[in-house]
Design an enzyme around this catalytic site. Structure first.
Site, PDB file in Angstrom:
ATOM      1  N   GLU A 405       4.224  -5.739  -3.771  1.00 62.60           N
ATOM      2  CA  GLU A 405       4.376  -4.808  -4.889  1.00 62.60           C
ATOM      3  C   GLU A 405       4.597  -5.534  -6.217  1.00 62.60           C
ATOM      4  O   GLU A 405       4.059  -5.122  -7.246  1.00 62.60           O
ATOM      5  CB  GLU A 405       5.518  -3.823  -4.610  1.00 62.60           C
ATOM      6  CG  GLU A 405       5.185  -2.736  -3.587  1.00 62.60           C
ATOM      7  CD  GLU A 405       5.126  -3.233  -2.144  1.00 62.60           C
ATOM      8  OE1 GLU A 405       5.529  -4.389  -1.889  1.00 62.60           O
ATOM      9  OE2 GLU A 405       4.680  -2.484  -1.266  1.00 62.60           O
ATOM     10  N   HIS A 472      11.571   6.352   3.491  1.00 57.12           N
ATOM     11  CA  HIS A 472      10.320   7.044   3.171  1.00 57.12           C
ATOM     12  C   HIS A 472      10.619   8.405   2.563  1.00 57.12           C
ATOM     13  O   HIS A 472       9.824   9.325   2.676  1.00 57.12           O
ATOM     14  CB  HIS A 472       9.460   7.239   4.425  1.00 57.12           C
ATOM     15  CG  HIS A 472       8.843   5.976   4.939  1.00 57.12           C
ATOM     16  ND1 HIS A 472       9.536   5.048   5.673  1.00 57.12           N
ATOM     17  CD2 HIS A 472       7.580   5.487   4.822  1.00 57.12           C
ATOM     18  CE1 HIS A 472       8.732   4.048   5.992  1.00 57.12           C
ATOM     19  NE2 HIS A 472       7.543   4.279   5.492  1.00 57.12           N
TER      20      HIS A 472
END
Ligand SMILES: Cc1ncc(C[n+]2csc(CCOP(=O)(O)OP(=O)(O)O)c2C)c(N)n1
Ligand SMILES: [Mg+2]
Length: 666
Positions: A405, A472
């Site tokens: 990322e 998540h």
């Protein structure tokens, strides 16, 4: 410093003529003389910190001279020679170090922490590593534009321990980006010697692991640096690929001047003093009759004169006068919102289709827009937002990324520096923590620091209610609303998602675009099929009423709607914020003044969230209009649990209706 009368470095001038040799000498002498002057000024308290590059000039100068002037270089804190070799007027550098307006940051950042498009130099941020990925982004732009340019980026050997280094090298290799990674191995990272920094013989060996060529170059030998890097750069221009170079050198002074060199063994210092890049080259030029003592004296005199003259100019420049409006005005790049009217037919589509359609239509409008993310190409992304994009736009512009990322956010920054646009998809908003540093430190601060836009949208599939557990399910917008320089968008409906995404992409500032996963397939709406835009910073008044104002955003807007449906007797005004930065306080305050009661519902846990700040603002601005204390309803102060009965208990939704009734009854 020189102890021998013969050069201790073996030089091979290859086919370089005397003019070039003298040019290289002058280019090395200039930063050395500037530094010697700086050390005096530092002792006199006229400048703050100084990171010396004495003894390492051959690397900065050799690499810069090997590149063309329009090729980007990303230097570090010891690379004064990069700046001087690009012929930046010295008074501008001096003004920069003194925090004056003729510098490059308007007094907002110090030393070498700046970039300049005028000279194709992109300076570091303090965190060292991020610029390696930024170089990847610039190189990607060069690759896509097929302009045969090379990008050179610097790091110290200490910086190679950072994740950014590994991510950047890996991405550069997988994508075959035309970058030269220059590691200046000067023996120490602050006080840490190399054997406590890494456990391999040469950093160059790491190249093999990333599948790239690597070389070791004597960093004190200007001719070796210049000729080898010139050759490699030429080769990369013809056949784009990354190359890792480890320059062996030594840090002859302290990490910064105040910290000294007590921990460095004297023997090492003495050995490397013998290998000084400047005095040895000077000796060589004299030995080979390229330059005489008299000429050397003349050159020194003229550089010294230049330094003094420019120092005086910087000294005479008046100090910066603080001006709040100017400071606030420079955090974001000006963006003139262009409204594209809704036109044509509408169709009932899901939230997810709206995001996909908005993104696709932006790809059609902006030929320089690149989308990047894990599994977004042929696979279409885990939520299938980019399904069919590869067929429509090709793999150059729809890029699968490795799992890194930080590097990908940095690549977005690099594309922006090179005049392109980027949309980065976080697979889940939770994973943005792995790319946090470049977002909050590089992208967010770049415009304020030196006027460079970060034209990057980070798409954030977020939120709970899907029984996905602590990693998540987060809605982490408050991590970003806290950081000046970022914009934060958080739509609750398909129509808004499509129009706001289009604007987020048009806006040259960095935007975090939150998409609630629970809304993706559950919420449908009539949405225009054509491209259209909606302005950032405008809340939507979903319901008008007189009893109470409910303020919310994202999935929680739908919770509020459900509660109101179940309680038709409550006449509530419902404000959907839609964007959190900029924040539409006007709509909020107007509603609160009308109803006198306000409840703020947020999905995130309570402390430090949007609700708290809104509450404080309402208290400050609307106190006289309030008939009850401002009420905040948020999720529990725990991580988000997995199983649904725990998740339901965690979420604010479970407590909203009761709190609403309590407030009305107050
Ligand atoms: C992320 C981060 N951690 C720590 C520091 C503090 N720091 C600044 S420079 C430096 C040493 C860097 O060593 P190296 O990369 O070898 O470069 P050199 O100073 O030797 O040129 C350290 C620890 C920092 N700036 N950023
Ligand atoms: Mg070092």
């Amino acid at each position: 410093m020189l102890t021998s009368i013969k050069s201790n470095i073996t030089y091979d001038k290859k086919n370089l003529d005397s003019k070039k040799l003298i040019q290289l000498y002058k280019q090395m002498l200039k930063p050395r003389l500037i530094e010697e002057k700086m050390l005096i000024l530092l002792r006199q308290g006229k400048i703050s910190k100084w990171f010396s590059g004495i003894g390492q000039e051959a690397i900065s100068v050799g690499v810069t001279m090997a590149l063309q002037k329009d090729e980007y270089i990303l230097p570090m804190h010891r690379n004064l020679g990069v700046f001087t070799s690009r012929d930046i007027p010295l008074h501008r550098l001096f003004s920069q170090w003194q925090g004056k307006a003729n510098g490059f940051t308007n007094g907002r950042d110090r030393s070498f922490h700046f970039g300049t498009q005028e000279y194709n130099i992109i300076g570091m941020i303090s965190h060292l590593g991020p610029q390696l990925g930024v170089a990847d982004g610039i190189a990607l732009a060069n690759l896509l534009k097929k302009n045969k340019q090379v990008t050179a980026v610097f790091t110290g050997e200490g910086g190679t321990s950072e994740g950014d280094f590994h991510e950047a090298l890996n991405v550069a290799s997988v994508w075959q980006l035309p970058v030269i990674f220059c590691v200046e191995n000067n023996g120490y990272g602050l006080s840490t010697p190399t054997n406590e920094q890494y456990n391999c013989k040469d950093i160059a060996d790491r190249g093999k692991g990333y599948g790239m060529e690597s070389f070791i170059i004597d960093g004190n030998n200007i001719l070796e640096v210049y000729t080898k890097v010139s050759k490699l750069a030429e080769s990369i221009r013809k056949r784009p690929r990354p190359i890792l170079i480890e320059f062996k050198t030594f840090r002859m002074r302290g990490h910064e001047e105040a910290s000294g060199t007590k921990y460095v063994p004297k023997k090492l210092m003495d050995e490397w003093a013998e290998k000084d890049p400047l005095s040895n080259f000077e000796m060589y030029l004299k030995e080979t009759n390229v330059i005489t003592d008299k000429q050397i004296a003349t050159v020194r005199e003229s550089i010294t004169e230049e330094i003094n003259e420019h120092l005086q100019k910087a000294h005479d420049e008046s100090p910066i006068q603080p001006n709040i409006e100017k400071e606030l005005g420079d955090v974001y790049k000006d963006f003139k919102y262009e409204h594209v009217e809704v036109s044509g037919d509408t169709a009932e589509i899901r939230f997810i289709d709206a995001v996909s359609e908005g993104l696709k239509q932006s790809m059609e409008r902006h030929k320089d827009l690149v989308v990047m993310g894990q599994d977004i190409a042929e696979y279409g992304g885990v939520f299938k937002i980019t399904e069919g994009f590869v067929e429509a736009f090709g793999k150059d512009r729809v890029r699968n990324t490795p799992i890194c990322e930080s590097a990908i956010v940095e690549v977005g920054m690099g594309l922006s520096i090179a005049g392109m646009k980027a949309v980065v998809e976080m697979q889940f908003a939770d994973f943005v923590s792995s790319g946090f540093n470049p977002i909050v430190n590089y992208l967010a601060k770049s415009h304020y620091r030196w006027g460079q836009q970060a034209d990057v949208v980070v798409r954030m599939p977020c939120g709970a209610g899907v029984a996905a557990g602590p990693f998540h399910s987060q809605t982490n917008e408050a991590w970003f609303t806290k950081t000046p320089g970022l914009k934060v968008v958080y739509p609750a409906f398909p129509y808004d998602a499509k129009g706001l995404l289009a604007t987020a992409i048009n806006d040259p500032n960095p935007v975090l675009f939150f998409e609630h996963k629970a809304l993706y397939r559950s919420v449908k709406q009539e949405v225009p099929a054509n491209y259209f835009t909606l302005p950032l910073g405008k809340a939507a008044l979903l319901k008008e009423g007189i009893d109470v104002t409910i303020i919310s955003y994202g999935a929680a807007v739908h919770w509020a709607l459900e509660s109101l449906e179940a309680n038709p007797d409550i006449k509530a005004e419902l404000v959907d914020l839609r964007t959190l930065q900029p924040l539409d306080t006007e709509t909020v305050f107007a509603s609160v003044r009308k109803t006198g009661r306000v409840i703020i519902l947020q999905e995130d846990s309570l402390f430090g969230g949007i609700a708290s700040d809104l509450s404080a603002m309402i208290m400050e601005e609307c106190f006289e209009h309030l008939d009850a204390p401002v009420k905040r309803v948020a999720s529990l102060e725990t991580p988000i649990p997995f199983i649904s009965q725990l998740e339901n208990q965690y979420l604010a939704k479970a407590r909203f209706e009761e709190a609403l009734k309590e407030l009305i009854a107050y």
